[in-house]
Design an enzyme around this catalytic site. Structure first.
Site, PDB file in Angstrom:
ATOM      1  N   GLU A 277       0.827  -1.209   0.000  1.00  0.00           N
ATOM      2  CA  GLU A 277       0.000   0.000   0.000  1.00  0.00           C
ATOM      3  C   GLU A 277       0.860   1.258   0.000  1.00  0.00           C
ATOM      4  O   GLU A 277       0.542   2.240  -0.679  1.00  0.00           O
ATOM      5  CB  GLU A 277      -0.956  -0.002   1.190  1.00  0.00           C
ATOM      6  CG  GLU A 277      -1.923  -1.178   1.240  1.00  0.00           C
ATOM      7  CD  GLU A 277      -2.719  -1.368  -0.047  1.00  0.00           C
ATOM      8  OE1 GLU A 277      -2.875  -0.395  -0.823  1.00  0.00           O
ATOM      9  OE2 GLU A 277      -3.176  -2.496  -0.296  1.00  0.00           O
TER      10      GLU A 277
ATOM     11  N   ASP B  91       3.412  -4.694  -5.591  1.00  0.00           N
ATOM     12  CA  ASP B  91       3.820  -6.013  -5.093  1.00  0.00           C
ATOM     13  C   ASP B  91       5.336  -6.093  -4.939  1.00  0.00           C
ATOM     14  O   ASP B  91       5.859  -6.557  -3.915  1.00  0.00           O
ATOM     15  CB  ASP B  91       3.344  -7.112  -6.046  1.00  0.00           C
ATOM     16  CG  ASP B  91       1.867  -7.442  -5.890  1.00  0.00           C
ATOM     17  OD1 ASP B  91       1.267  -7.037  -4.881  1.00  0.00           O
ATOM     18  OD2 ASP B  91       1.309  -8.103  -6.785  1.00  0.00           O
TER      19      ASP B  91
END
EC number: 3.4.24.71
Length: 811
Positions: free
Chosen positions: A649, A712
């Site tokens: 995030e 990611d």
């Protein structure tokens, strides 16, 4: 109405910037209402929450959308790692059957797994007696370590080399032990955990001694129980929707209709009942002036998950036929005549195909600088003159007074211009049929079993889902989460959440932020001015963990739902009241500034997100549990689980979309040209890398998934560097027994096992054409094959499948 709630708007075709760890489509195929629904909202103290949560990566102000098939946000699930002890008490106490019936094969596999686990536990306990005689031994033999070691071992596939296929190595055992449950097209850790959270909520809502001092919590129970009144719903049948259609002016498919009422029907369908035909309208922070809210308009109007289903007609012939059959069956259930119903629904389908032709694909909407257009209502009228925009928006935002000079942000000028032309050249009867069809889509999940059966047939073709065995209570928990999610969250948090988890999570975020900033300082391709601005942005990221404080204050919680009326015996009416109330709440936001403390996900949600217009990251209580996090698990697993989610995030602030926003959440150019060119070179490598991956012979779209792939990769690196920093400060941890992994290797296995997943071929295809995330397998393989730390700790030589030689790194 005391609200400070921001309407997020929805629509599967909206520009996508609220960045979530997983897409909401990782939710189950539990019927929820409507196509692309704008009933999702952000909520803060004193605000009014509903169907919260972000659609995976949607634009500022994009929500979790409630879809007939797609619940945009939380996954429904069942865990392989169990719940932490406190949650387990809430999960078990006083409950009856918490999960649906299982297949015989599943029961056999479950029994075998339990037997193996028992044997393993016995061996480890015996070892524990011996090892505890030697306190200096480096193996952890606490009950928690033994249990998590067993979980890891049963998920591994030791027959596969980690350098050949790390996903199969980490998840092969899990995949064998987890056949798809009946009624599901996909199953993973998120689904499992959401199922467990639902079981907790079921117990709380069905408690016969339920006695809350909060009116909002009482409304939550009444809403849930009205959804469970199957006999009453069956008794009413289709009549509630028939009456509603008649009230709006009729439907040519089922009877007489008012032929001169396009604007009135549009206002009712899109305004009062919050469907999204042709386009979606919502209130959200202005991307270029994030301290103010503004009206925003975007493309919408397709029922199937993606434009691809309409345009690639040869490949999707079965889906289009099943969809037309579904349309016809619903029309007949509402009173249509056999021959004319199919003919008219075919016309509606052809109109949707024309909409699909002008709908801009996701991968062409990733640069908001290019698609953001701010104009006045009068300029919007000139752009799309087929309807009266001032009349429509004034109705939608009543009682606010609007003028022709009111600013509007339009995402997709070409689309609105073309949709206006399409409306002008389409016969009034087809327009009416399409508008009412949007209302039908949104409301039929509140009707009797015949409508659910019709949906199941379409689901089977679209997702490969066999006849649904999802219990009614799970559907009702999902509906309650959509309608009164923060009141439901109040019950969930009080029953399950360990307050110390919040403090520990805040500490981990700080450690991961520090690791990210240290890596930022080592980038050779970034100039110093841009680097300093990036560091300031990372420092400014605001984190919210667990739940908003207001949900534990009964008066404040009651205020946010003040005005939402709940009937005890009409679930259909409760849903209509929700749409009407959400429209009023949306209007209430326009003249208020956005609040940084607003939430877009409920506490029970198993997900997390980054919102660029607020430069904030949010981690609900629902994800702060095993296997992502547990206080008594090794730090390697916590950093590999929730730590990577946190890093993911945080990295979204610097992906190909998030990097366009400054530290204040404003869309503006703040990069130096040479650094921007270097960034694009690095992301081009990653885009091409993911373009090469295939699922069932179908290639991934590296452009569509670029932002999530950057997150990611960056998230894994930041979390691992934070773990190394923790080790330097605290020293090496004890190792888990029997797994045969160092703690550094355990970090990567823990990361991979979060993504263990199974899904049908149909569902896999749907994910490839709609999901901004890569498939689970390639979230593991793609990320780890770019990790020098992974390759070193597992000794993967250059040329092995996990080490192809070229590494793509951005952050």
């Amino acid at each position: 109405m005391n609200v400070a709630l921001q309407e997020l708007g929805a629509g599967s075709n909206m520009v996508e910037y609220k960045r979530a760890t997983l897409r909401d489509e990782d939710a189950p195929e539990t019927p929820v209402e409507g196509g692309a629904s704008p009933d999702a909202m952000e909520v803060g103290k004193g605000a009014s929450p509903f169907s919260p949560g972000p659609s995976p990566g949607m634009t500022p102000g994009t929500p979790r959308s409630s879809g007939l098939f797609w619940r945009v946000t939380c996954p429904h699930l069942r865990s392989i790692s169990g719940l932490c002890s406190r949650t387990m008490v809430g999960f078990q106490k006083g409950t009856r059957q918490l999960l649906g019936s299982r297949t015989q094969l599943e029961l056999v596999l479950a029994g075998a797994s339990l037997l193996l686990a028992a044997l393993l536990l016995g061996c480890l306990v015996a070892l524990g007696v011996q090892y505890h005689r030697d306190p200096s031994h480096s193996t952890c033999l606490t009950e928690a370590c033994i249990r998590v070691a067993g979980k890891i071992l049963e998920s591994l596939d030791r027959g596969v080399s980690p350098c050949e296929d790390f996903y199969q190595f980490s998840c092969g055992g899990w995949i064998r032990r987890n056949p798809l449950p009946d009624g599901r097209s996909r199953w993973n850790t998120f689904n499992s955990l959401w199922d467990q959270n639902q079981a907790i909520l079921k117990h709380l809502l069905e408690n016969t001694t339920f006695n809350s001092s909060s009116e909002a919590e009482q409304k939550t129970q009444r809403f849930y129980l009205s959804c469970l009144q199957v006999e009453r719903i069956e008794e009413l049948g289709a009549q509630p929707l028939r009456d509603l259609i008649e009230k709006i002016g009729g439907w040519n498919i089922t009877g007489p209709w008012d032929q001169d009422n396009f604007m009135e029907v549009l206002k009712a369908v899109a305004g009062t009942y919050r469907a999204t035909p042709f386009f979606t309208v919502y209130i959200s922070a202005d991307s270029k002036s994030s301290n103010s809210n503004v009206i925003q308009v975007d493309q919408s109007g397709l029922f199937l998950p993606s434009r691809d289903y309409y345009l690639n007609r040869t490949a999707n012939e079965k889906v289009l036929t099943a969809y037309l059959d579904y349309m016809e069956e619903l029309g007949m259930l509402l009173g249509g005549r056999p021959t004319s119903t199919r003919e008219q629904m075919q016309q509606v389908l052809e109109l949707e195909i024309q909409l699909a032709n002008i709908t801009v694909p996701q991968d062409q909407r990733r640069d908001e600088e290019k698609i953001y257009h701010k104009m006045s209502i009068s300029e919007l009228q000139a752009l799309a003159p087929s309807m009266d925009w001032l009349e429509f928006l004034s109705f939608l935002l009543s009682p606010l007074e609007l003028s022709d000079s009111e600013p509007v942000v339009v995402y997709g000028m070409d689309y609105l211009q073309q949709v206006s032309e399409l409306i002008n050249r389409t016969e009034p009867s087809i327009l009416n049929n399409y508008l009412i069809w949007n209302l039908v889509q949104k409301t039929t999940s509140s009707l009797d079993r015949r409508f659910e059966s019709a949906q199941e047939k379409l689901l089977e073709t679209l997702y490969g889902t066999k006849k649904s065995c999802v219990p009614r209570w799970q559907t009702c928990i999902s509906n309650t989460d959509d309608a009164l999610g923060f009141a439901l969250g109040s019950l969930f948090v009080k029953a399950t959440f360990d307050r110390q988890s919040k403090e520990i999570a805040e500490g981990m975020i700080s450690e991961i932020r520090t690791a990210f900033e240290e890596a930022l300082g080592q980038l050779v391709w970034m100039d110093e001015k841009t680097r300093q601005a990036a560091k300031e942005k990372a420092d400014a990221i605001y984190d919210m963990i667990g739940f908003p404080d207001f949900i534990l204050e009964p008066k404040e919680l009651d205020d946010v739902y003040d005005g939402y009326e709940i009937s005890e015996d009409s679930f259909f009416q409760n849903m209509l009241n929700l749409y009407n109330f959400s429209a009023k709440v949306m209007a209430d936001q326009l003249r208020k500034p956005p609040s940084r403390d607003q939430w877009s996900m409920t506490p029970q949600t198993v997900n997390a997100y980054y919102l660029p217009t607020k430069n904030e990251i949010v981690f609900p209580a629902g994800i702060l549990q095993a296997p992502f996090y547990a206080r008594n698990h090794p730090k390697a697993l916590n950093f590999g689980g929730i730590g990577v989610v946190m890093g993911h995030e945080l990295t979204h602030a610097f992906d190909d979309q998030g990097r366009e926003y400054d530290k204040e959440g404003n869309l503006r150019p703040w990069w130096q040209n040479e650094s921007l060119a270097a960034f694009r070179n690095h992301t081009a490598c990653m885009e091409e890398q993911y373009n090469q991956y295939q699922v069932n012979g179908e290639r991934l779209n590296g452009r569509q998934t670029l932002g999530e792939n950057i997150a990611d990769n960056g998230g894994l690196k930041a979390a691992y560097n934070a773990y190394k920093a923790w080790l330097r400060k605290h020293g090496e941890e004890q190792q888990l027994p029997a797994v045969g992994l160092t703690n550094h290797q355990l970090f990567f296995v823990g990361f991979a096992q979060v993504w263990c997943s199974v899904r049908t071929p149909e569902s896999s295809h749907e994910g490839l054409v709609t999901d901004p995330h890569s498939p689970a397998r390639f979230r593991v393989l793609g990320t780890l094959s770019n990790s020098r730390d992974f390759l070193r700790h597992f000794g993967c030589p250059v040329g092995s499948p996990m080490n192809p030689g070229q590494l793509c790194e951005v952050w």
